[in-house]
Motif scaffolding. Structure first.
Motif, PDB file in Angstrom:
ATOM      1  N   SER A 168      -2.435 -49.059  20.631  1.00  0.00           N
ATOM      2  CA  SER A 168      -1.678 -48.487  21.734  1.00  0.00           C
ATOM      3  C   SER A 168      -2.529 -48.359  22.993  1.00  0.00           C
ATOM      4  CB  SER A 168      -1.122 -47.117  21.327  1.00  0.00           C
ATOM      5  OG  SER A 168      -0.425 -46.507  22.390  1.00  0.00           O
ATOM      6  N   LEU A 169      -3.754 -47.866  22.844  1.00  0.00           N
ATOM      7  CA  LEU A 169      -4.630 -47.711  24.010  1.00  0.00           C
ATOM      8  C   LEU A 169      -4.997 -49.065  24.615  1.00  0.00           C
ATOM      9  CD1 LEU A 169      -6.970 -44.861  22.691  1.00  0.00           C
ATOM     10  CD2 LEU A 169      -5.253 -44.671  24.501  1.00  0.00           C
ATOM     11  N   PHE A 209       1.070 -31.056  19.641  1.00  0.00           N
ATOM     12  CA  PHE A 209       1.744 -31.475  18.420  1.00  0.00           C
ATOM     13  C   PHE A 209       2.491 -32.765  18.749  1.00  0.00           C
ATOM     14  CE2 PHE A 209       1.235 -28.124  15.305  1.00  0.00           C
ATOM     15  CZ  PHE A 209       0.702 -27.095  16.065  1.00  0.00           C
ATOM     16  N   VAL A 210       1.973 -33.871  18.261  1.00  0.00           N
ATOM     17  CA  VAL A 210       2.504 -35.173  18.673  1.00  0.00           C
ATOM     18  C   VAL A 210       3.407 -35.812  17.632  1.00  0.00           C
ATOM     19  CG1 VAL A 210       0.472 -35.573  20.114  1.00  0.00           C
ATOM     20  CG2 VAL A 210       0.521 -36.490  17.777  1.00  0.00           C
ATOM     21  N   ASP A 270      -1.145 -40.487  24.788  1.00  0.00           N
ATOM     22  CA  ASP A 270      -0.972 -39.641  25.979  1.00  0.00           C
ATOM     23  C   ASP A 270      -2.048 -38.557  26.022  1.00  0.00           C
ATOM     24  OD1 ASP A 270       1.302 -41.047  26.662  1.00  0.00           O
ATOM     25  OD2 ASP A 270       2.707 -39.523  25.944  1.00  0.00           O
ATOM     26  N   ALA A 271      -2.267 -37.908  24.863  1.00  0.00           N
ATOM     27  CA  ALA A 271      -3.204 -36.794  24.809  1.00  0.00           C
ATOM     28  C   ALA A 271      -4.636 -37.255  25.060  1.00  0.00           C
ATOM     29  CB  ALA A 271      -3.107 -36.097  23.451  1.00  0.00           C
ATOM     30  N   VAL A 272      -5.002 -38.424  24.550  1.00  0.00           N
ATOM     31  CA  VAL A 272      -6.356 -38.944  24.788  1.00  0.00           C
ATOM     32  C   VAL A 272      -6.538 -39.258  26.264  1.00  0.00           C
ATOM     33  CG1 VAL A 272      -7.943 -40.838  24.299  1.00  0.00           C
ATOM     34  CG2 VAL A 272      -6.589 -39.837  22.439  1.00  0.00           C
ATOM     35  N   THR A 298      -6.266 -33.721  32.594  1.00  0.00           N
ATOM     36  CA  THR A 298      -4.905 -33.260  32.880  1.00  0.00           C
ATOM     37  C   THR A 298      -4.267 -32.682  31.624  1.00  0.00           C
ATOM     38  OG1 THR A 298      -4.027 -35.479  32.430  1.00  0.00           O
ATOM     39  CG2 THR A 298      -4.583 -34.934  34.723  1.00  0.00           C
ATOM     40  N   LEU A 299      -5.077 -32.121  30.740  1.00  0.00           N
ATOM     41  CA  LEU A 299      -4.570 -31.551  29.503  1.00  0.00           C
ATOM     42  C   LEU A 299      -3.986 -30.176  29.811  1.00  0.00           C
ATOM     43  CD1 LEU A 299      -4.481 -32.644  26.652  1.00  0.00           C
ATOM     44  CD2 LEU A 299      -6.465 -31.266  26.110  1.00  0.00           C
ATOM     45  N   THR A 300      -2.748 -30.167  30.244  1.00  0.00           N
ATOM     46  CA  THR A 300      -2.097 -28.945  30.696  1.00  0.00           C
ATOM     47  C   THR A 300      -1.609 -28.123  29.509  1.00  0.00           C
ATOM     48  OG1 THR A 300       0.066 -29.999  30.772  1.00  0.00           O
ATOM     49  CG2 THR A 300      -1.320 -30.204  32.741  1.00  0.00           C
TER      50      THR A 300
END
Length: 453
Positions: free
Chosen positions: A23-24, A209-210, A431-433, A440-442
């Protein structure tokens, strides 16, 4: 972004790392995927470049099976054996990751080897993300003991128990895992499972939580260009299920022949279309004991129930073949096959458990180790599965458990769970990585179970 992904362990541990790397890479990032040496070829064969680190998974599994201390009646002896197993391979992992880390922007690891990867990340000052396939951080929701009676214990006992286990693991690794000197780095624990299976856990653990990192399109079980397999025959023309028959794809792990046969889709599809829905059985990389006796037990149980048997042999030395009532293959595309089965009997690995949940199939979880008994108990409490330790499994017990999960209420609950199952866990983990590296880890991303827009 240049990401170093380190996923050691069995195929079930490595597969989410392979999917995340893919994915990345599709998003334009540079990715170094490090896997246990015996799984590097598997990733490369599916178009995802990988490099080896640490020791072969099979070496570690073999060490656990052959260490007599694990069968000791003395709990101190068993604890020492467990500590020794936790330390095995760590020096090699450290050396390999230290050599790989320079030049990257982030380190990502699975649960297996998490401490090693975080130590290296801190040493070189890189952000770190751990992908958790199960809620192992201290919490008061998940019973610390995977047993029916443990659910009645108060929450503080569970939280304290998880804390004790974390300290025990740290103590086990301390002799071979030095405390890394360096600045504090940004880090996150990506919870890669559905929190609905552990009600309340998302209120106690930080996210994001993904959801489960599923191979939703059969990418890792595709077999383009595969040729039909000729099955060895006895004089009575009954297929032989105890010998591997295609030398192109038989590998050796700890001197045991392992069938990793990829049958072309039409062959299995045609067998599935010929008659009623089968019972699926698959134990991944887990030891099934005597393969011949295992297959004989499954045959007998399915015959008594008037059901066909579909067995995915995984790492067991069971050769492939097709009969009217029995099909044995190396591996299957869970997303394509499980919805066509009436039940799934398996070891309780997170990936297989998630695939069966997505398919809406009632499950019998025959746990062997690690997080498997926790999944069995969690799904039992929700009325989605029956469970038993694999070492206690007999034909009569398996038939009784199949009776339990064949009840209409269990079948309906499994179907309802499947209807609300999220399938974009890999994308949300990616997204989280990206957010971790981009700072931007809100709070919304940390705690939200849905993908951010």
């Amino acid at each position: 972004m240049r990401a170093l992904l380190a996923f050691t362990g069995s195929r079930g541990d490595a597969q989410p790392g392979i999917l995340l790397a893919r994915s990345l890479r599709e998003r334009g990032h540079d990715v170094t995927l490090a896997l246990a040496p015996n799984l590097v070829v598997f990733a490369r064969d599916h178009g995802v470049p990988a490099v080896p680190f640490g020791r072969d998974t099979a070496d570690l599994l073999h060490a656990q099976r052959t260490d007599r201390r694990f069968a000791s009646r003395d709990p101190r002896t068993r604890l020492r054996a467990l500590f020794d197993l936790q330390r095995r391979g760590v020096p090699e992992q450290l050396a390999d990751l230290r050599a790989l880390a320079p030049g990257h922007d982030v380190v990502v690891a699975g649960m297996a080897g998490e401490e090693v990867a975080e130590s290296v990340a801190r040493a070189v000052g890189l952000p770190f993300a751990a992908v958790h396939f199960f809620p192992i951080q201290p919490n008061s929701v998940v019973p610390v003991v995977p047993a029916r009676w443990a659910a009645r214990l108060p929450g503080f006992v569970h939280r304290g128990g998880w804390s004790v286990l974390a300290r025990a693991r740290a103590a086990a690794l301390a002799p071979v895992l030095p405390v890394a000197a360096g600045p504090n780095v940004a880090s996150v624990r990506i919870q890669a499972y559905d929190p609905r299976l552990f009600p309340g856990v998302d209120e106690q653990l930080p996210g994001p939580f993904v959801g489960f990192p599923l191979d939703r399109n059969g990418f890792l079980t595709s077999a383009e260009g595969a040729e039909p397999i000729t099955v060895g025959m006895h004089d009575d023309r009954t297929p032989s299920f105890v010998e591997a028959v295609d030398e192109r794809v038989v590998e050796s792990f700890d001197d045991t022949a392992v069938s990793d046969l990829r049958l072309p889709s039409p062959t299995l599809d045609s067998w599935l279309d010929e008659a009623s829905a089968p019972i699926y059985v698959g134990f991944g990389s887990m030891d099934v004991g005597d393969p011949a006796a295992f297959v004989a037990t499954l045959r007998e149980v399915c015959a008594r129930r008037g059901r066909r048997l579909l067995l995915a042999s995984g790492w067991a030395s069971i050769g492939p073949g097709f009969e009217d009532a029995v099909a044995i293959v190396g591996q299957v595309d869970h997303a394509r096959v499980l919805p066509r089965c009436v039940a799934a009997v398996h070891h309780g690995g997170a990936g297989t458990t998630a695939a069966a949940l997505r398919a809406g199939v009632p499950q019998v979880i025959c746990s062997v180790q690690a997080d498997q008994p926790y999944w069995g108990q969690a799904l039992r409490r929700l009325g989605l599965a029956a469970t038993i330790p694999a070492k206690k499994l007999t034909g009569d017990r398996l038939e009784a458990l199949l009776d339990l999960i064949s009840r209409p209420d269990v079948v309906q609950r499994a179907a309802t769970c499947a209807a609300g199952f999220a399938t974009d866990g890999v994308e949300r983990a990616a997204d989280a990585v990206e957010a971790l590296v981009g700072s931007t880890l809100t709070p919304d991303l940390l705690h939200c179970a849905g993908r951010q827009p």
